[in-house]
Write an enzyme that holds these catalytic residues in place. Structure first.
Site, PDB file in Angstrom:
ATOM      1  N   HIS A 204       0.796  -1.229   0.000  1.00  0.00           N
ATOM      2  CA  HIS A 204       0.000   0.000   0.000  1.00  0.00           C
ATOM      3  C   HIS A 204       0.829   1.281   0.000  1.00  0.00           C
ATOM      4  O   HIS A 204       0.287   2.378  -0.027  1.00  0.00           O
ATOM      5  CB  HIS A 204      -0.928   0.019   1.215  1.00  0.00           C
ATOM      6  CG  HIS A 204      -0.210   0.292   2.509  1.00  0.00           C
ATOM      7  ND1 HIS A 204       0.505  -0.665   3.178  1.00  0.00           N
ATOM      8  CD2 HIS A 204      -0.071   1.431   3.233  1.00  0.00           C
ATOM      9  CE1 HIS A 204       1.038  -0.133   4.264  1.00  0.00           C
ATOM     10  NE2 HIS A 204       0.709   1.143   4.324  1.00  0.00           N
TER      11      HIS A 204
HETATM   12  C1  UD1 Z   1      -1.666   5.527   6.194  1.00  0.00           C
HETATM   13  C2  UD1 Z   1      -0.326   5.957   6.820  1.00  0.00           C
HETATM   14  C3  UD1 Z   1       0.687   4.831   6.713  1.00  0.00           C
HETATM   15  C4  UD1 Z   1       0.136   3.515   7.233  1.00  0.00           C
HETATM   16  C5  UD1 Z   1      -1.196   3.226   6.569  1.00  0.00           C
HETATM   17  C6  UD1 Z   1      -1.819   1.950   7.096  1.00  0.00           C
HETATM   18  C7  UD1 Z   1       0.247   8.343   6.625  1.00  0.00           C
HETATM   19  C8  UD1 Z   1       1.075   9.339   5.908  1.00  0.00           C
HETATM   20  N1  UD1 Z   1       0.240   7.104   6.116  1.00  0.00           N
HETATM   21  O1  UD1 Z   1      -1.421   5.327   4.817  1.00  0.00           O
HETATM   22  O2  UD1 Z   1       1.829   5.173   7.472  1.00  0.00           O
HETATM   23  O3  UD1 Z   1       1.049   2.484   6.951  1.00  0.00           O
HETATM   24  O4  UD1 Z   1      -2.082   4.318   6.807  1.00  0.00           O
HETATM   25  O5  UD1 Z   1      -2.927   1.581   6.366  1.00  0.00           O
HETATM   26  O6  UD1 Z   1      -0.377   8.680   7.610  1.00  0.00           O
HETATM   27  N2  UD1 Z   1      -8.931   5.132   2.113  1.00  0.00           N
HETATM   28  C9  UD1 Z   1     -10.182   4.572   2.090  1.00  0.00           C
HETATM   29  N3  UD1 Z   1     -10.738   4.197   3.281  1.00  0.00           N
HETATM   30  C10 UD1 Z   1     -10.125   4.383   4.475  1.00  0.00           C
HETATM   31  C11 UD1 Z   1      -8.857   4.968   4.494  1.00  0.00           C
HETATM   32  C12 UD1 Z   1      -8.265   5.335   3.310  1.00  0.00           C
HETATM   33  O7  UD1 Z   1     -10.769   4.380   1.031  1.00  0.00           O
HETATM   34  O8  UD1 Z   1     -10.698   4.021   5.518  1.00  0.00           O
HETATM   35  C13 UD1 Z   1      -8.287   5.484   0.827  1.00  0.00           C
HETATM   36  C14 UD1 Z   1      -8.481   6.916   0.422  1.00  0.00           C
HETATM   37  O9  UD1 Z   1      -8.601   6.960  -0.962  1.00  0.00           O
HETATM   38  C15 UD1 Z   1      -7.177   7.572   0.824  1.00  0.00           C
HETATM   39  C16 UD1 Z   1      -6.178   6.454   0.632  1.00  0.00           C
HETATM   40  O10 UD1 Z   1      -6.884   5.271   0.971  1.00  0.00           O
HETATM   41  O11 UD1 Z   1      -6.889   8.687   0.049  1.00  0.00           O
HETATM   42  C17 UD1 Z   1      -4.952   6.580   1.501  1.00  0.00           C
HETATM   43  O12 UD1 Z   1      -5.318   6.765   2.877  1.00  0.00           O
HETATM   44  P1  UD1 Z   1      -4.335   7.612   3.846  1.00  0.00           P
HETATM   45  O13 UD1 Z   1      -4.868   7.559   5.228  1.00  0.00           O
HETATM   46  O14 UD1 Z   1      -4.080   8.965   3.252  1.00  0.00           O
HETATM   47  O15 UD1 Z   1      -2.969   6.856   3.732  1.00  0.00           O
HETATM   48  P2  UD1 Z   1      -2.626   5.298   3.789  1.00  0.00           P
HETATM   49  O16 UD1 Z   1      -2.077   4.916   2.475  1.00  0.00           O
HETATM   50  O17 UD1 Z   1      -3.766   4.504   4.344  1.00  0.00           O
END
Ligand code: UD1
Length: 369
Positions: A204
């Protein structure tokens, strides 16, 4: 106050929260969820499985750019801090929620304690590395999970604030191990898998999935790997969105390459424990595979868990094809798993949360005296 918001933080914080809630019920515990992760399989299921009490507030910040997410958490958390005036604010891990909470609290002159302090990957292109360093330097109490983490803090002049506690992931894993053993057969049946005869994949990181050209390479490499052994790919929402952008060329789930949504904590560890190898870019899963004695290949150039490399349980392979070839050679190495049974354990004795809570209580009473 404990501030959390993303999947790995629920796991790391749960043992500390449960220790505080069950043995120190005279304390007022405020759990604040930033809302960084919001899907059921990314959040709610972890609260249920790890028995984390309902948060007293959910800041509902959702997704966004780094600046949008971090600043929204800061603005919304500020009023919670002013309202509750906590003795200590516990921030967890290395996500945007971690840094936002630490900065907001320290600027209001609350004591900040950082759970999982001192990790370093030495790769400043990782958002998490920036979050870790800045959070450590503005926190008053640093809970280092390993000797390496404590030594990193020492090198940065932070040794006076550092406590070597052990790793709370280990505590969390201990608490669910009996359940994992009980449900293994059912979980493997659900995916039609045989123990030690499949590879588990989780990817991811932006460095792997945000560039579509690279993601296509990864997909091709996984297809090839699936000819060796069935592959179970637990697809994070970020990865799902990116895979969809590959359009008609993106493969559908097949018998050999199973694309599944993210699973809860217990099911994921169950799949990990019986896998022949883990291919990942997650920090937490490198450590969990070590603890469960499942060999790991990490599709990254660096790791914040060098102990796993030193013990020979984890190998870095940044290039997708090399990573998948390495996995293929590991799954045919019958002796490796036996060797892994005799690994040292740098992650503590499963009682980190007890130590952490003791230190939190000492500091709470210092503040109120
Ligand atoms: C975040 C953390 C990372 C951790 C990961 C675990 C930061 C910078 N990154 O990354 O350190 O390893 O979480 O999973 O804080 N999304 C959904 N549903 C959700 C959450 C996210 O659809 O419940 C999608 C959204 O499109 C979002 C993308 O996932 O834009 C990324 O989510 P985000 O929280 O920005 O970063 P992660 O890649 O999850």
């Amino acid at each position: 106050m404990v501030v959390l918001g993303a999947r790995p933080q629920f796991v790391k914080a749960a043992p500390v929260i449960c220790e505080l809630a069950s043995k120190h019920s005279h304390l007022i515990l405020n759990i604040v969820h930033s809302g960084q992760h919001y899907d059921r399989e990314m959040s709610t299921i972890f609260f249920r499985e790890l028995k984390i009490p309902e948060p007293s507030a959910n800041l509902a910040v959702g997704s966004g750019s780094h600046a949008a997410q971090t600043s929204a958490i800061m603005i919304r958390l500020e009023s919670q801090l002013i309202k509750f005036k906590p003795d200590i604010v516990l921030v967890v891990g290395d996500t945007n929620t971690t840094l936002a909470a630490a900065l907001t609290a320290v600027k209001l002159q609350f004591s900040v304690a950082h759970l999982e302090a001192g990790l370093r990957s030495r790769d400043m292109t990782m958002p998490e590395e920036v979050n870790r360093i800045l959070t450590d330097h503005c926190s008053q109490i640093l809970f280092a999970p390993t000797r390496t983490a404590r030594s990193n803090l020492r090198k940065e002049g932070l040794e006076k604030r550092a406590y070597l506690t052990g790793d709370t992931n280990m505590d969390a894993l201990h608490s669910v191990l009996p359940v994992i053993k009980k449900i293994t057969r059912t979980v493997l049946q659900k995916f039609n898998l045989t123990p030690q005869q499949y590879v588990l994949v989780t990817l991811h990181r932006p460095s792997n999935v945000d560039d579509l050209k690279r993601l296509r390479f990864i997909q091709d490499a996984l297809d090839k790997l699936a000819n060796t052994q069935p592959v179970v790919f637990l697809v994070h929402p970020r990865t799902r969105i990116q895979l969809a952008k590959l359009g008609s060329s993106s493969r559908k789930s097949s018998e050999r390459l199973i694309l599944a949504p993210p699973q809860g904590y217990i099911e994921t560890l169950t799949l990990l424990r019986s896998a022949s190898c883990l291919l990942t870019d997650s920090g937490g899963m490198q450590k969990e595979s070590y603890l469960l004695r499942t060999p790991c290949v990490t599709m990254r150039t660096s790791t914040e868990w060098p102990e796993t490399l030193a013990a020979g349980a984890n190998r870095l392979a940044p290039h997708p094809e090399n990573a998948c070839n390495l996995v293929a050679s590991i799954v045919s190495d019958n002796k490796l798993r036996k060797r892994l049974m005799h690994l040292p354990n740098p992650f503590g004795d499963g009682r980190a949360s007890e130590r952490i809570v003791r230190i939190i209580l000492q500091n709470c009473s210092k503040d109120s005296s």
